[in-house]
Scaffold this active site. Structure first.
Site: not given
Ligand code: NAI
Length: 462
Positions: A33, A35, A233, A269, A441
């Protein structure tokens, strides 16, 4: 030079869990690692710090919105951002030090530095080369870049920068309505920011059950979040302390501009394997940049394996942990296994969102005959007492056999409630099995039982 049974590259949830399991099973293990602290993205700049901020800001929300009604009078708390950051950092520290303690306890060596694999059986860290029978790539993932958008981690931030802003923004534009965008968007919305989420698709949280997508978006709108849907975007222009976000609506190609103090890029990601030397080693990759593995996490190079975000499957910390444990068990001669159909997903907003198994859309597409059992938290006494009546539990079961096929929850503690359904599904349970199980409950879990009852003769409280 030291010699090991296993060297794991990366100490995130995939790597450190795999290491502990390997050590428990008698394998001499080291983790590389680079970091300063162990725990990878999840503990240092992901799951853990974001949950600290979600908790703190949820407390603020409760104080601002519900305290008076409960007879708790007094001035609403004000936000001391420096202290909130200190609390977040302390939480990180407790967790990363916890992993260091577990490494010592299990006699796992931490090889400090960035590792590479010059040849099968060898791992180079700085000037040292170590030998290992098995090498495991657990190097995780990194933020995917967006054309026209330069992340400076100051005005235009990834999730990493969003966890350490100098101060909460007044206007936040979030690009991407996925999990990261909505969790961190919620944090700043609760701190008073005007939050606009720009999403390319027509629904939020891609891949989730359609009813949950709609219900969840409605709740977030009610909380004050604004959504621009069906918008791509085009670029972000950074001015001195502000930014201009340009997007095009897909329906008519019209171009629009939004101002922001901070822009959060949350558009996904990608696997992180830079600097490992995989190309010269001849490790096969998928066209999405993931390390190609077989069902036992083996790459095409003998003795080299990969797990977690670096390979296919959902990019989730617990999936990486499951991979890590299964691989450790396989290397120790046991039968490691992960059931990828039953990996739950959780969004830690308030209310939380959780799911496991199939969505209604997937069942329809597969032409499967199913039934739906649904129950609203409005009918749950505990939820009503706790101002948590928003949301529902939805169970999907096979029409003929009653076997549970999926569960989707929006509601209080959804991320914990989902696990009784995960266990039930692991055992091939029918909805009736859940319905006939006694649930204390008053608990939120009664809503799960009621949804199971709704798959049969009907729930009691609706
Ligand atoms: P994501 O893949 O979940 O969502 C990205 C969103 O951005 C999608 O809805 C997509 O359509 C949109 N998008 C892509 N390009 C775009 C553009 N040019 N303009 C507008 N919208 C656009 O990705 P996110 O939220 O970044 O998460 C990354 C990874 O990390 C995921 O696999 C997620 O499951 C994981 N993660 C999980 C968490 C949890 O389990 N609570 C918390 C944070 C992340």
């Amino acid at each position: 030079m030291a010699s090991y049974d296993v060297i794991i590259i990366g100490s995130g949830p995939g790597g450190y869990v795999c290491a502990i399991r390997c050590a428990q099973l008698g394998l001499k293990t080291a983790v590389v690692e680079g970091r300063e602290t162990l725990g990878g993205t999840c503990l240092n700049v992901g799951c853990i710090p974001s949950k600290a901020l979600l908790h703190a800001t949820h407390m603020l929300h409760e104080a601002e919105h519900n305290f008076t009604e409960m007879g708790l009078k007094g001035k609403s708390p004000s936000v001391d951002w420096t202290q909130m950051m200190a609390y977040k950092d302390k939480t990180i520290g407790q967790n990363t030090q916890g992993i260091e303690y577990l490494f010592k306890k299990n006699k796992i060596d931490w090889l400090k530095g960035w590792g590479s694999i010059p040849e099968a059986g060898k791992v180079k860290v700085g000037n040292d080369t170590h030998e290992a029978k098995h090498i495991i790539i657990a190097s995780g993932s990194d933020v995917a870049s967006l054309p026209g958008v330069e992340i400076d981690e100051d005005t235009v931030v990834s999730s990493t920068g969003a966890l350490s802003l100098k101060k909460p923004p007044k206007k936040l534009v979030v690009i991407g309505a996925g999990i990261i965008g909505l969790e961190l968007g919620s944090v700043y919305q609760r701190l008073g920011a005007e939050v606009t989420v720009i999403e390319y698709l027509d629904a939020i949280t891609p891949g989730m059950d359609g009813e949950v997508q709609k219900g969840f978006q409605k709740l977030l709108k009610k909380q004050g979040m604004t959504f621009v849907m069906g918008a791509a975007v085009q670029g972000v222009e950074t001015l001195k302390t502000k930014a201009k976000v340009t997007y095009k609506l897909r329906k008519d190609d019209s171009e629009h501009v939004l101002d922001a103090d901070t822009v959060l890029v949350a558009t996904g990601r990608k696997p992180y394997t830079d600097g490992l030397g995989l190309e010269s080693l001849g490790v096969e990759m998928t066209d999405r940049g993931q390390v190609k593995t077989d069902a036992n996490f083996a790459t095409n190079v003998p003795g080299v394996y990969a797990i977690g975000d670096a390979i296919t499957g959902p990019m989730l910390a617990h999936k990486a942990e499951d991979d890590g444990m299964a691989l450790a068990e396989t290397l120790a001669g046991q039968a490691g296994h992960v059931d990828y159909n039953l990996v739950p997903g959780v969004i830690y907003t308030h209310p939380e969102v959780a799911n496991v198994g199939q969505t209604e859309e997937q069942l329809k597409e597969a032409g499967r005959a199913y039934k739906v059992g649904k129950f609203s938290f409005m009918g749950n006494g505990r939820a009503k007492a706790n101002f948590a009546g928003d949301g529902f539990v939805k169970i999907l079961a096979d029409k003929e056999t009653d076997r549970i096929l999926g569960c989707h929850i929006i509601g209080p503690a959804a991320g914990d409630l989902i696990h009784e359904v995960c266990v039930a599904m692991e055992f091939g349970a029918a909805a009736e099995d859940l319905a006939r199980t006694s649930h204390a409950h008053p608990t939120y879990s009664e809503a799960v039982r009621e949804a199971a009852l709704a798959c049969g003769d009907g729930p009691i409280h609706s």
